[in-house]
Design an enzyme around this catalytic site. Structure first.
Site, mmCIF file in Angstrom:
data_model
loop_
_atom_site.group_PDB
_atom_site.id
_atom_site.type_symbol
_atom_site.label_atom_id
_atom_site.label_comp_id
_atom_site.label_asym_id
_atom_site.label_seq_id
_atom_site.Cartn_x
_atom_site.Cartn_y
_atom_site.Cartn_z
ATOM 1 N N LEU A 99 -6.129 -0.326 0.732
ATOM 2 C CA LEU A 99 -6.524 0.373 -0.670
ATOM 3 C C LEU A 99 -7.194 -0.608 -1.681
ATOM 4 O O LEU A 99 -7.798 -0.048 -2.590
ATOM 5 C CB LEU A 99 -4.983 0.837 -1.110
ATOM 6 C CG LEU A 99 -4.202 1.827 -0.119
ATOM 7 C CD1 LEU A 99 -2.896 2.072 -0.738
ATOM 8 C CD2 LEU A 99 -5.125 3.136 0.169
ATOM 9 N N VAL A 100 -6.911 -1.721 -1.326
ATOM 10 C CA VAL A 100 -7.653 -2.642 -2.773
ATOM 11 C C VAL A 100 -9.201 -2.259 -2.449
ATOM 12 O O VAL A 100 -9.734 -2.167 -3.725
ATOM 13 C CB VAL A 100 -7.233 -4.087 -2.281
ATOM 14 C CG1 VAL A 100 -8.093 -4.896 -3.064
ATOM 15 C CG2 VAL A 100 -5.917 -4.541 -2.345
ATOM 16 N N ASP A 139 6.773 35.367 38.771
ATOM 17 C CA ASP A 139 5.943 34.251 39.317
ATOM 18 C C ASP A 139 6.713 33.038 40.000
ATOM 19 O O ASP A 139 7.918 33.246 39.503
ATOM 20 C CB ASP A 139 5.136 33.723 38.120
ATOM 21 C CG ASP A 139 4.353 32.336 38.478
ATOM 22 O OD1 ASP A 139 3.627 32.365 39.469
ATOM 23 O OD2 ASP A 139 4.480 31.572 37.832
ATOM 24 N N TYR A 140 6.396 32.337 41.046
ATOM 25 C CA TYR A 140 7.165 31.323 41.322
ATOM 26 C C TYR A 140 7.196 29.991 40.633
ATOM 27 O O TYR A 140 7.982 29.689 40.021
ATOM 28 C CB TYR A 140 6.776 31.020 42.975
ATOM 29 C CG TYR A 140 7.860 30.231 43.773
ATOM 30 C CD1 TYR A 140 9.014 30.593 43.875
ATOM 31 C CD2 TYR A 140 7.182 28.980 43.816
ATOM 32 C CE1 TYR A 140 9.742 29.581 44.624
ATOM 33 C CE2 TYR A 140 7.883 27.912 44.335
ATOM 34 C CZ TYR A 140 9.319 28.084 44.618
ATOM 35 O OH TYR A 140 10.159 27.330 45.463
ATOM 36 N N LYS A 147 -10.677 0.415 -2.418
ATOM 37 C CA LYS A 147 -10.869 1.850 -2.919
ATOM 38 C C LYS A 147 -10.443 1.492 -4.537
ATOM 39 O O LYS A 147 -11.245 2.019 -5.251
ATOM 40 C CB LYS A 147 -9.653 2.797 -2.364
ATOM 41 C CG LYS A 147 -10.303 3.272 -0.853
ATOM 42 C CD LYS A 147 -9.528 4.248 -0.291
ATOM 43 C CE LYS A 147 -10.161 4.929 1.002
ATOM 44 N NZ LYS A 147 -9.231 5.979 1.411
ATOM 45 N N ASP A 184 4.351 32.154 33.879
ATOM 46 C CA ASP A 184 4.102 30.946 33.027
ATOM 47 C C ASP A 184 2.628 30.568 32.766
ATOM 48 O O ASP A 184 2.422 29.824 31.967
ATOM 49 C CB ASP A 184 4.650 29.713 33.694
ATOM 50 C CG ASP A 184 3.939 29.012 34.630
ATOM 51 O OD1 ASP A 184 3.715 29.685 35.642
ATOM 52 O OD2 ASP A 184 3.747 27.891 34.822
ATOM 53 N N TYR A 193 13.836 -5.994 10.393
ATOM 54 C CA TYR A 193 12.654 -6.220 9.637
ATOM 55 C C TYR A 193 11.594 -7.369 9.991
ATOM 56 O O TYR A 193 10.519 -7.411 10.383
ATOM 57 C CB TYR A 193 12.867 -6.216 7.962
ATOM 58 C CG TYR A 193 11.651 -6.165 7.175
ATOM 59 C CD1 TYR A 193 10.819 -5.074 7.082
ATOM 60 C CD2 TYR A 193 11.530 -7.294 6.373
ATOM 61 C CE1 TYR A 193 9.597 -5.169 6.333
ATOM 62 C CE2 TYR A 193 10.416 -7.266 5.601
ATOM 63 C CZ TYR A 193 9.579 -6.198 5.528
ATOM 64 O OH TYR A 193 8.466 -6.180 4.881
ATOM 65 N N ARG A 199 -2.275 -9.141 0.194
ATOM 66 C CA ARG A 199 -1.105 -9.718 0.434
ATOM 67 C C ARG A 199 -1.065 -10.732 1.427
ATOM 68 O O ARG A 199 -2.107 -10.772 2.143
ATOM 69 C CB ARG A 199 -0.249 -8.698 1.253
ATOM 70 C CG ARG A 199 0.420 -7.566 0.309
ATOM 71 C CD ARG A 199 1.587 -6.983 1.063
ATOM 72 N NE ARG A 199 1.090 -6.276 2.223
ATOM 73 C CZ ARG A 199 1.257 -6.857 3.398
ATOM 74 N NH1 ARG A 199 1.864 -7.994 3.805
ATOM 75 N NH2 ARG A 199 0.602 -6.284 4.754
ATOM 76 N N GLY A 208 0.640 -1.079 0.114
ATOM 77 C CA GLY A 208 0.140 -0.023 0.009
ATOM 78 C C GLY A 208 0.790 1.232 0.100
ATOM 79 O O GLY A 208 0.669 2.200 -0.682
HETATM 80 C C1 GDG Z 1 -0.504 -0.750 4.204
HETATM 81 C C2 GDG Z 1 -1.336 -1.093 5.403
HETATM 82 C C3 GDG Z 1 -2.714 0.754 4.397
HETATM 83 C C4 GDG Z 1 -1.789 -5.926 -3.923
HETATM 84 N N1 GDG Z 1 -1.422 -7.151 -4.758
HETATM 85 C C5 GDG Z 1 -1.169 -6.799 -5.858
HETATM 86 C C6 GDG Z 1 -1.192 -5.493 -5.932
HETATM 87 N N2 GDG Z 1 -1.336 -5.104 -4.494
HETATM 88 C C7 GDG Z 1 -1.265 -3.506 -4.236
HETATM 89 C C8 GDG Z 1 -2.642 -3.250 -4.341
HETATM 90 C C9 GDG Z 1 -2.731 -2.173 -3.267
HETATM 91 C C10 GDG Z 1 -1.609 -2.455 -2.390
HETATM 92 O O1 GDG Z 1 -0.650 -3.341 -2.854
HETATM 93 C C11 GDG Z 1 -1.970 -3.129 -1.242
HETATM 94 O O2 GDG Z 1 -2.402 -2.021 -0.003
HETATM 95 P P1 GDG Z 1 -3.455 -2.368 1.090
HETATM 96 O O3 GDG Z 1 -3.729 -1.103 1.591
HETATM 97 O O4 GDG Z 1 -4.511 -3.174 0.630
HETATM 98 O O5 GDG Z 1 -2.488 -3.073 2.084
HETATM 99 P P2 GDG Z 1 -0.930 -3.165 2.718
HETATM 100 O O6 GDG Z 1 0.212 -3.607 1.776
HETATM 101 O O7 GDG Z 1 -0.883 -4.137 3.840
HETATM 102 O O8 GDG Z 1 -0.788 -1.651 3.120
HETATM 103 C C12 GDG Z 1 -2.707 -0.850 4.840
HETATM 104 C C13 GDG Z 1 -1.666 0.781 3.157
HETATM 105 O O9 GDG Z 1 -0.355 0.520 3.927
HETATM 106 C C14 GDG Z 1 -1.609 2.258 2.910
HETATM 107 O O10 GDG Z 1 -1.306 3.181 4.015
HETATM 108 O O11 GDG Z 1 -4.055 0.838 3.509
HETATM 109 O O12 GDG Z 1 -3.732 -1.061 5.946
HETATM 110 O O13 GDG Z 1 -1.597 -2.413 5.772
HETATM 111 O O14 GDG Z 1 -2.351 -0.995 -3.664
HETATM 112 O O15 GDG Z 1 -3.164 -2.763 -5.526
HETATM 113 N N3 GDG Z 1 -0.466 -4.758 -7.058
HETATM 114 C C15 GDG Z 1 -0.383 -5.321 -8.322
HETATM 115 N N4 GDG Z 1 -0.499 -6.614 -8.079
HETATM 116 C C16 GDG Z 1 -0.902 -7.456 -7.133
HETATM 117 O O16 GDG Z 1 -0.958 -8.567 -7.260
HETATM 118 N N5 GDG Z 1 -0.251 -4.544 -9.231
#
Ligand code: GDG
Length: 733
Positions: A384-385, A506-507, A387, A687, A93, A281, A29
């Site tokens: 983000l998926v 002031d104190y 959205k 203060d 990591y 993921r 994301g």
């Molecule tokens: C962290 C936070 C927060 C995934 N598979 C493929 C692919 N993706 C892209 C999606 C999306 C992104 O990866 C995944 O974003 P998410 O937001 O769903 O999840 P995290 O990676 O866990 O992200 C999360 C984010 O940061 C942003 O602040 O929303 O909560 O955990 O963009 O499209 N893209 C492609 N192929 C894939 O197979 N091209």
């Protein structure tokens, strides 16, 4: 001005083959969002902002190739790689980031490892990042640090680069205090202190921001006002910035001929079937197993849907070296097998499972093809998926089932929002989604698309960087109020040139720091010596103007030659004479008010009532800060109605509420001294807001100093009581 983006990973992984370097795109994301924003900067004609992305390039690189890597990364990606050895990266990591912070911040305490070695590497890598940034930063740069891997970095950077604006954004949830405090004391305090090194802290949702503010208050003792936090010597802000996506990119990609073609192909292989999409993921937070349980129950409860529906389950490999992830992958494979084995037949497979990364176009083709998207994480910072799915629905048909545990649910309320822990709810949502009329789908998606289009990732990043710039401008204006060395020289000269001087001080909080109990804030040897020398300086009158009772002041400061004002101006001790009332006062009202304060001190542990001759005070400095702030508001309410017909005033000071006769304040007391003699040098220090009466009452040529970094009627600010002492030393030496 350059924008320095700092994140653990760069948007690519470097690979080394026979001495040659090549790059491969990385996912997630953070990378998706920031890359989209930076692309927009490159393409925009209205901005010339340069940027550099600083981060780890995904693999340890042979030191001989480091220079090549730096050149190529800068040329191809505007990136600056931070080389970190494999062992450090493993403990940092795979260890602290992903075995401690990731599970705990997602509210999975049972998966959380508490390992001192991991913690030491976390510190070491944060320090390493700091050194790398300090090497390339230039004056005027803005630094934006991202995510949970680098929570110690803001403080480290602030110490080295106090004038550089530093922002921090957390992409995962900030947990409630009950979870956060499971971290060992030393770690949790260092993490919070690390974070508040930033000037601006951003979170995806209001809840996460509030969780963070609550932890800062309860574990570090810093309160906030509308997200503005004031520490001993800095002002910073925590705010909510829900991250968007590059709406147009997904919307336009969905209309591309090759994506349409892919969609047709998919449709023809899935004729007669409704499709449910699941993309994540591989991560236990994403709730993939719960989703499968819900799907299984749906098939079981709704035999009419068997052979009419298929789930496309895309799982993207992630964090491959970590045990939990490997176990989860095995469990997932088994569960998919179980469902396909139980319900499937030669002509129908209920789940099409892919464990791989998909390029953008096939991913968007899936988004636009599927009838339902099931995004049901157990906990997700934003997601983000969900959205991206909505943005890709060019004909506006499709149904999103979304978990209420994803930050995105706060913005996508028109989705079918479910609790992912309840398989019955998932099964019912699936039925509802598959049977939802097209008109209703369009109605919901139109609203969500509009919202996502308006607040896209570019707005998100612009809002964040703009607020960081605004905070910096405010700080610069504020710094102009701090006494600089030339102002100080001028002040010393005016002091020395004068014949008769009066200094009001002031104190508590001004000459000495606050203590948990008022009686513990007695003067130390240094301040006593300083006051003695100051008051013996020829032609100089020192007046301590305090809210304390006269007995305490007498006991503590009676051996110096200072004059004194007690109870904010009730009593005056002038030029060695005895204490006298500034004006006649009554105290019979105390009989009515004191019992109210006593009730409140009974209801709030560690608060207490102090009775002075003409005032009564409720102290709550040592009490639980949140309960205290509620009780203080209630008490203020009660007192306002109770005192309507009594000639008293109510003062809310620093963790105290004081009730005293009206017509008394520090300004009136100062005027008593000023009217008796003529002074050609007048100075005042204080203060809290009871000192504002003093500052306001002084003539224009007076030199006034507010101790602390909040706004004031005083002409200058000093950061703390130590700066007051240093200034006095400078005047009299
Ligand atoms: C962290 C936070 C927060 C995934 N598979 C493929 C692919 N993706 C892209 C999606 C999306 C992104 O990866 C995944 O974003 P998410 O937001 O769903 O999840 P995290 O990676 O866990 O992200 C999360 C984010 O940061 C942003 O602040 O929303 O909560 O955990 O963009 O499209 N893209 C492609 N192929 C894939 O197979 N091209």
């Amino acid at each position: 001005m350059r924008l320095l983006i700092v994140s653990n990973r760069l948007p690519f992984s470097v690979e080394e083959n026979e001495g040659k370097i090549s790059f491969k795109e990385s996912t997630g994301g953070l990378v998706t969002g920031i890359s989209a924003y930076l692309d927009s900067l490159k393409n925009a004609s209205f901005t010339k902002q340069e940027h550099v992305w600083i981060g780890w390039p995904g693999n340890e690189i042979n030191p001989k190739l480091e220079n090549d890597l730096k050149k190529k990364a800068l040329a191809d990606f505007n990136a600056y790689p931070v080389n970190i050895d494999e062992k450090s990266m493993d403990c940092f990591y795979n260890g602290f980031c992903n075995k401690t912070i990731w599970p705990l911040f997602h509210c999975f305490p049972v998966y959380t490892a508490y390992n001192e070695t991991f913690w030491n590497y976390y510190k070491k890598v944060n320090e390493h990042f700091c050194e790398a940034i300090v090497k390339i930063v230039k004056p005027g740069d803005l630094i934006w640090v991202h995510d949970y891997h680098l929570m110690l970095l803001p403080k480290l950077l602030k110490e080295k680069l106090p004038d550089t604006p530093i922002g921090f954004f957390l992409h995962i949830p900030f947990p409630p205090i009950e979870i956060f405090r499971l971290l060992p004391k030393k770690w949790r305090v260092e993490i919070l202190e690390g974070l508040i090194g930033a000037d601006l802290l951003g979170f995806h949702t209001h809840d996460y921001t509030q969780n963070f503010l609550k932890c800062t208050l309860r574990l570090l003792g810093f309160d906030h006002n509308m997200g503005n936090i004031t520490t001993e010597n800095r002002i910073l802000k925590a705010d909510t910035f829900p991250m968007g996506i590059h709406f147009q990119k997904y919307h336009d990609t969905a209309s591309l001929p090759e994506v349409q073609e892919e969609k047709e192909k998919l449709r023809s292989t899935l004729t007669g079937l409704k499709t449910i999409l699941s993309v994540d993921r591989l991560d236990y937070t994403k709730g993939i197993l719960n989703r499968l349980e819900g799907y299984q129950l749906f098939l079981q409860n709704n035999p009419q849907w068997q052979k009419k529906v298929v789930m496309i389950l895309v799982v993207v490999p992630s964090r491959i070296g970590i045990d939990n992830y490997q176990k989860m992958k095995a469990a997932l494979d088994a569960y998919v097998g179980k469902i396909n084995g139980r319900f499937g037949s030669l002509d129908w497979t209920p789940i099409h499972y892919q464990y791989k990364y998909l390029p953008l176009k096939p991913l968007v083709a899936l988004y636009t093809t599927c009838d339902v998207a099931m995004i049901t994480p157990l906990r997700d910072g934003m997601n983000l998926v969900s959205k991206e799915y909505i943005a890709s629905l060019t004909d506006k048909t499709g149904v999103l089932i979304l978990s209420e545990m994803a930050g995105a649910a706060k913005e996508l309320g028109e989705a079918i929002v479910i609790n992912p822990n309840h398989k019955e709810e998932i099964a019912e949502a699936l039925k509802e989604a598959l049977e939802m009329p097209e008109e209703e789908q369009k109605r919901r998606n139109t609203i969500m698309q509009k919202r996502l289009q308006e607040y896209d990732v570019i707005r998100w990043a612009n809002d964040f960087t703009q607020e960081l710039t605004d905070i910096n401008e405010f700080k610069q204006k504020f710094n102009a109020r701090l006494l600089n060395s030339s102002d100080k020289k001028q002040l010393i000269k005016s002091f020395k040139d004068a014949d008769s001087r009066i200094i009001f001080m002031d104190y508590d909080g001004t000459l000495v720091p606050f203590a948990g109990l008022p009686e513990n804030a007695y003067p130390d040897e240094e301040i006593l010596q300083l006051l003695k020398s100051f008051s013996q300086y020829p032609g100089t009158k020192i007046v301590i103007v305090s809210g304390r009772d006269k007995q305490t002041l007498q006991n503590w400061l009676g051996n110096t030659s200072v004059d004194m004002v007690s109870e904010h101006g009730v009593w005056i001790k002038d030029s060695g004479s005895d204490w006298q009332l500034l004006k006649p006062l009554t105290s019979d009202w105390k009989l009515k008010i004191t019992p109210i304060l006593k009730t409140y001190s009974d209801r709030l542990p560690r608060s207490f009532v102090e009775e002075k001759e003409f005032s009564v005070v409720w102290h709550y400095r040592r009490s639980d800060p949140e309960l205290a702030s509620i009780r203080a508001k209630e008490l203020m309410d009660d007192l306002i109605s109770f005192t309507a017909n009594i000639d008293v005033q109510i003062l809310q000071g620093n963790k105290v509420i004081e009730i005293r006769n009206s017509g008394i304040n520090k300004g009136i007391a100062a005027n008593y001294f000023l009217s008796k003699n003529k002074y050609d040098f007048i100075m005042a220090f204080g203060d809290d807001w009871t000192d504002e009466d003093l500052f306001k009452s002084l003539p224009d040529n007076a030199h006034s100093f507010k101790v602390g970094i909040s706004p004031s009627h005083a002409k200058y600010n000093l950061k703390n009581y130590k700066e007051v002492r240093t200034l006095i030393e400078g005047l009299i030496k």
